[in-house]
Design an enzyme around this catalytic site. Structure first.
Site, PDB file in Angstrom:
ATOM      1  CG  ASP A 149      -1.908  -1.089   1.293  1.00 36.52           C
ATOM      2  OD1 ASP A 149      -1.903  -1.945   0.390  1.00 36.52           O
ATOM      3  OD2 ASP A 149      -2.729  -1.103   2.234  1.00 36.52           O
TER       4      ASP A 149
ATOM      5  CG  HIS B  79       2.345  -8.845   0.163  1.00 36.58           C
ATOM      6  ND1 HIS B  79       1.750  -9.948   0.739  1.00 36.58           N
ATOM      7  CD2 HIS B  79       2.079  -7.804   1.007  1.00 36.58           C
ATOM      8  CE1 HIS B  79       1.161  -9.592   1.865  1.00 36.58           C
ATOM      9  NE2 HIS B  79       1.348  -8.292   2.049  1.00 36.58           N
TER      10      HIS B  79
ATOM     11  CB  SER C 236      10.547   2.811   4.544  1.00 36.47           C
ATOM     12  OG  SER C 236      11.821   3.253   4.115  1.00 36.47           O
TER      13      SER C 236
END
Length: 267
Positions: free
Chosen positions: A78, A132, A236
Site C-alpha cells: 500500500d 509482498h 518507508s
C-alpha cells in the site's frame, strides 16, 4: 550523521516496541490512528495491539484478493507512487530533479539496461507496512547495505542528493516469471526500526555493526505472487526494477497491495 540517525531509529524502535499497561496503550494507539487517519477496516481493532510497533506491523485480518493472471504484475504494498519511468543511461529519479545511478542502489558493478522500468512506492506512517511479491519470483540474493536512515518523505527527497543510495537498504536480486532479472529494494528511513524478511531471519537491518553483506540462495528461494516477503516497522520506500513489462500511468497515484499495475510481455 549515520550514527545519529541510526541511533535515533533504534531508540524509537525500542520505545515503539514497549508494551504499556493496556489502558495506556489503547490511548496511545487511538492517538496514532487519529493523527495519521489510519483505516483499520481490514485489520484487528486498535485495542488488540499490545505495542505501537504491533500496530505499525499489523497484518491483514483476511487475505486480500489480487489478480492471479500469470502475466499481471501487482502492487507489492500500500503506497503512493512518487516516480516511475524507464531508466535513462542508468539514471532513475528519487523525485523530480534528483537523479541517482540505479546500479549503485542495487549493488551492481555495471550500469543497468535501459530496458528496466522502475517504480518508487512510498509507504507513509498510515499505510499497511508489509510488502509482498509482485509476481512469481526466484530470489537469488539479498544484498544488505549499511547507510544512513534519513527520512524518505518528499521534502527530504528534494533536499538530499542520492538519498536512496545513501540510506540503509536491502536489495533482493531475483528472476521474474519469464526468467528476467528483477530487483526489489527496501529502503530504510528515520524511525524505521527494522526491515524484516520472512524468507531469511538472518537478515539484520539497523544493526550497530553497520555491516554490508550479501546472502546467496542456491537453489533460489521460490515465492508466489502475493506472498508476504516481510515488513517495515514504520513507513518507508520500495523501489521495484522490472523488465519486459507494460505499466499503467501510475505517477502520484495511491495503490493497494494486490492491485494490478502492469503486465509482462510474452518473450
Amino acid at each position: 550523521m549515520i550514527a545519529l540517525s541510526n541511533a535515533l531509529s533504534r531508540v524509537f524502535g525500542s520505545v515503539a516496541g514497549y508494551e504499556f499497561p493496556s489502558f495506556i496503550q489503547k490511548g496511545i494507539n487511538a492517538l496514532y490512528v487519529k493523527i495519521f487517519k489510519i483505516d483499520l477496516s481490514e485489520f484487528e481493532p486498535l485495542e488488540n495491539y499490545k505495542s505501537l510497533n504491533a500496530l505499525f506491523t499489523r497484518s491483514l485480518k483476511k487475505e486480500r484478493p489480487f489478480d492471479k493472471t500469470p502475466n499481471a504484475c501487482i502492487a507489492p504494498c500500500d503506497a503512493l507512487i512518487t516516480e516511475c519511468a524507464f531508466l535513462d543511461n542508468d539514471s532513475a529519479l528519487q523525485i523530480k530533479g534528483m537523479p541517482y545511478k540505479a546500479h549503485e542502489l542495487v549493488g551492481e558493478i555495471n550500469p543497468l539496461s535501459p530496458s528496466f522500468f522502475y517504480v518508487n512506492f512510498y509507504l507513509s506512517p498510515k499505510d499497511y507496512h508489509h510488502y509482498h511479491a509482485p509476481c512469481d519470483l526466484e530470489i537469488l540474493e539479498a544484498r544488505c547495505f549499511a547507510g544512513k536512515l534519513l527520512p524518505v518523505n518528499k521534502p527530504s527527497l528534494h533536499k538530499n542528493k542520492n538519498l536512496f543510495v545513501g540510506n540503509e537498504r536491502v536489495a533482493l536480486v531475483a528472476k521474474d516469471i519469464q526468467g528476467n532479472r528483477l530487483y526489489f529494494v527496501a529502503v530504510g528511513a528515520l524511525n524505521v526500526g527494522k526491515m524484516r524478511f520472512n524468507f531469511d531471519k538472518n537478515i539484520q537491518t539497523n544493526a550497530k555493526a553497520h555491516l554490508t553483506q550479501a546472502y546467496s540462495y542456491n537453489p533460489p528461494i521460490k515465492v508466489k505472487k502475493g506472498d508476504n516477503l516481510g515488513n517495515f516497522e514504520m513507513g518507508s520506500t520500495i523501489v521495484l526494477f522490472v523488465q519486459n513489462t507494460a505499466f499503467k500511468d501510475l505517477k502520484e497515484k495511491s495503490v493497494k497491495f494486490g492491485e494490478s499495475i502492469g503486465e509482462f510481455h510474452a518473450n
